[in-house]
Design a protein around this motif. Sequence first.
Motif, PDB file in Angstrom:
ATOM      1  N   THR A  57      32.936  35.557  49.451  1.00 28.63           N
ATOM      2  CA  THR A  57      32.271  35.656  50.750  1.00 28.63           C
ATOM      3  C   THR A  57      32.855  34.678  51.761  1.00 28.63           C
ATOM      4  O   THR A  57      32.717  34.874  52.954  1.00 28.63           O
ATOM      5  CB  THR A  57      30.754  35.407  50.609  1.00 28.63           C
ATOM      6  OG1 THR A  57      30.556  34.100  50.071  1.00 28.63           O
ATOM      7  CG2 THR A  57      30.132  36.437  49.702  1.00 28.63           C
ATOM      8  N   TYR A  88      27.121  38.807  45.584  1.00 29.03           N
ATOM      9  CA  TYR A  88      25.760  38.816  46.122  1.00 29.03           C
ATOM     10  C   TYR A  88      24.750  39.264  45.062  1.00 29.03           C
ATOM     11  O   TYR A  88      23.629  38.744  45.015  1.00 29.03           O
ATOM     12  CB  TYR A  88      25.666  39.698  47.357  1.00 29.03           C
ATOM     13  CG  TYR A  88      26.221  39.032  48.595  1.00 29.03           C
ATOM     14  CD1 TYR A  88      25.647  37.877  49.101  1.00 29.03           C
ATOM     15  CD2 TYR A  88      27.320  39.564  49.261  1.00 29.03           C
ATOM     16  CE1 TYR A  88      26.154  37.259  50.230  1.00 29.03           C
ATOM     17  CE2 TYR A  88      27.835  38.957  50.389  1.00 29.03           C
ATOM     18  CZ  TYR A  88      27.238  37.806  50.876  1.00 29.03           C
ATOM     19  OH  TYR A  88      27.738  37.189  51.988  1.00 29.03           O
ATOM     20  N   HIS A  91      23.820  36.497  42.892  1.00 31.75           N
ATOM     21  CA  HIS A  91      22.955  35.528  43.566  1.00 31.75           C
ATOM     22  C   HIS A  91      21.633  36.150  44.017  1.00 31.75           C
ATOM     23  O   HIS A  91      20.881  35.521  44.758  1.00 31.75           O
ATOM     24  CB  HIS A  91      23.701  34.909  44.753  1.00 31.75           C
ATOM     25  CG  HIS A  91      24.807  34.016  44.304  1.00 31.75           C
ATOM     26  ND1 HIS A  91      26.052  34.481  43.973  1.00 31.75           N
ATOM     27  CD2 HIS A  91      24.831  32.682  44.072  1.00 31.75           C
ATOM     28  CE1 HIS A  91      26.811  33.478  43.584  1.00 31.75           C
ATOM     29  NE2 HIS A  91      26.089  32.371  43.623  1.00 31.75           N
ATOM     30  N   GLY A  92      21.367  37.393  43.580  1.00 28.29           N
ATOM     31  CA  GLY A  92      20.080  38.024  43.836  1.00 28.29           C
ATOM     32  C   GLY A  92      19.877  38.573  45.228  1.00 28.29           C
ATOM     33  O   GLY A  92      18.750  38.900  45.594  1.00 28.29           O
ATOM     34  N   ASP A  93      20.920  38.701  46.022  1.00 30.22           N
ATOM     35  CA  ASP A  93      20.798  39.218  47.380  1.00 30.22           C
ATOM     36  C   ASP A  93      21.194  40.698  47.387  1.00 30.22           C
ATOM     37  O   ASP A  93      22.337  41.056  47.681  1.00 30.22           O
ATOM     38  CB  ASP A  93      21.678  38.419  48.327  1.00 30.22           C
ATOM     39  CG  ASP A  93      21.348  38.674  49.788  1.00 30.22           C
ATOM     40  OD1 ASP A  93      20.636  39.652  50.088  1.00 30.22           O
ATOM     41  OD2 ASP A  93      21.824  37.899  50.635  1.00 30.22           O
ATOM     42  N   LEU A  94      20.241  41.558  47.062  1.00 25.96           N
ATOM     43  CA  LEU A  94      20.502  42.990  46.933  1.00 25.96           C
ATOM     44  C   LEU A  94      20.898  43.630  48.261  1.00 25.96           C
ATOM     45  O   LEU A  94      21.804  44.473  48.300  1.00 25.96           O
ATOM     46  CB  LEU A  94      19.272  43.689  46.349  1.00 25.96           C
ATOM     47  CG  LEU A  94      19.417  45.153  46.000  1.00 25.96           C
ATOM     48  CD1 LEU A  94      20.479  45.340  44.931  1.00 25.96           C
ATOM     49  CD2 LEU A  94      18.091  45.713  45.536  1.00 25.96           C
ATOM     50  N   SER A  95      20.275  43.222  49.356  1.00 28.80           N
ATOM     51  CA  SER A  95      20.599  43.836  50.643  1.00 28.80           C
ATOM     52  C   SER A  95      22.018  43.486  51.093  1.00 28.80           C
ATOM     53  O   SER A  95      22.740  44.345  51.608  1.00 28.80           O
ATOM     54  CB  SER A  95      19.578  43.442  51.712  1.00 28.80           C
ATOM     55  OG  SER A  95      19.605  42.044  51.911  1.00 28.80           O
ATOM     56  N   ALA A  96      22.440  42.247  50.899  1.00 26.05           N
ATOM     57  CA  ALA A  96      23.816  41.873  51.257  1.00 26.05           C
ATOM     58  C   ALA A  96      24.815  42.574  50.341  1.00 26.05           C
ATOM     59  O   ALA A  96      25.883  42.990  50.791  1.00 26.05           O
ATOM     60  CB  ALA A  96      24.003  40.365  51.182  1.00 26.05           C
ATOM     61  N   ALA A  97      24.472  42.721  49.075  1.00 29.57           N
ATOM     62  CA  ALA A  97      25.358  43.432  48.152  1.00 29.57           C
ATOM     63  C   ALA A  97      25.507  44.886  48.587  1.00 29.57           C
ATOM     64  O   ALA A  97      26.622  45.421  48.620  1.00 29.57           O
ATOM     65  CB  ALA A  97      24.809  43.351  46.735  1.00 29.57           C
ATOM     66  N   ARG A  99      25.123  46.038  51.543  1.00 29.76           N
ATOM     67  CA  ARG A  99      25.850  46.033  52.815  1.00 29.76           C
ATOM     68  C   ARG A  99      27.361  46.026  52.578  1.00 29.76           C
ATOM     69  O   ARG A  99      28.119  46.637  53.305  1.00 29.76           O
ATOM     70  CB  ARG A  99      25.423  44.807  53.627  1.00 29.76           C
ATOM     71  CG  ARG A  99      26.317  44.383  54.757  1.00 29.76           C
ATOM     72  CD  ARG A  99      26.237  45.326  55.944  1.00 29.76           C
ATOM     73  NE  ARG A  99      27.095  44.915  57.012  1.00 29.76           N
ATOM     74  CZ  ARG A  99      28.364  45.278  57.143  1.00 29.76           C
ATOM     75  NH1 ARG A  99      28.934  46.020  56.240  1.00 29.76           N
ATOM     76  NH2 ARG A  99      29.077  44.904  58.180  1.00 29.76           N
TER      77      ARG A  99
END
Length: 164
Positions: A57, A88, A91-97, A99
């Motif tokens: 990132t 992502y 690191h648990g960021d499903l929306s960024a993944a 995206r």
Amino acid sequence: MTQVESVPPSHIGVATPDRVTAWFMRRSAALPVWAGPAAALVCIAGALGYTQLTNPTDAAAGDPPSCLLKLTTGFDCPGCGGTRAAWYLMHGDLSAAARHHLLFVFAVPFLLYAYVAWAGKKVFNKQLPQLRVGPKTVAWFLGIWAVFTILRNLPWAPFTWLYV
């Protein structure tokens, strides 16, 4: 009228493997049943570890890991954003993944289940329901992936949102 039996010619048979193939076949037959799933797990862990260490990132266009197609043409390839999506997800960021690569995020649960079902069958002889993926399903997925790749490279809204 007599019935003639169809007997294959005796000179047609299974090809003998070359020396290298025969060596690999002997070695693989001698391995324990858990070696295949363990090797796959080591490869997956290595890829995730590399992704964690390099933090894609924060990487610039020429920094590793880099996409040769994007570096030379400026276009997103079918896999562009997959490494960042994996980072992502770790690191648990499903929306960024999603995206960065929506189809990768969609495929991850199926791939994880397929691995667990295969490894469970191979190592513990436990049969989980297998995912049945037919040729039509694969064709649809590849078609959707091709359309996704084209749309994410279009330079006008709303497709610019897909550009990573």
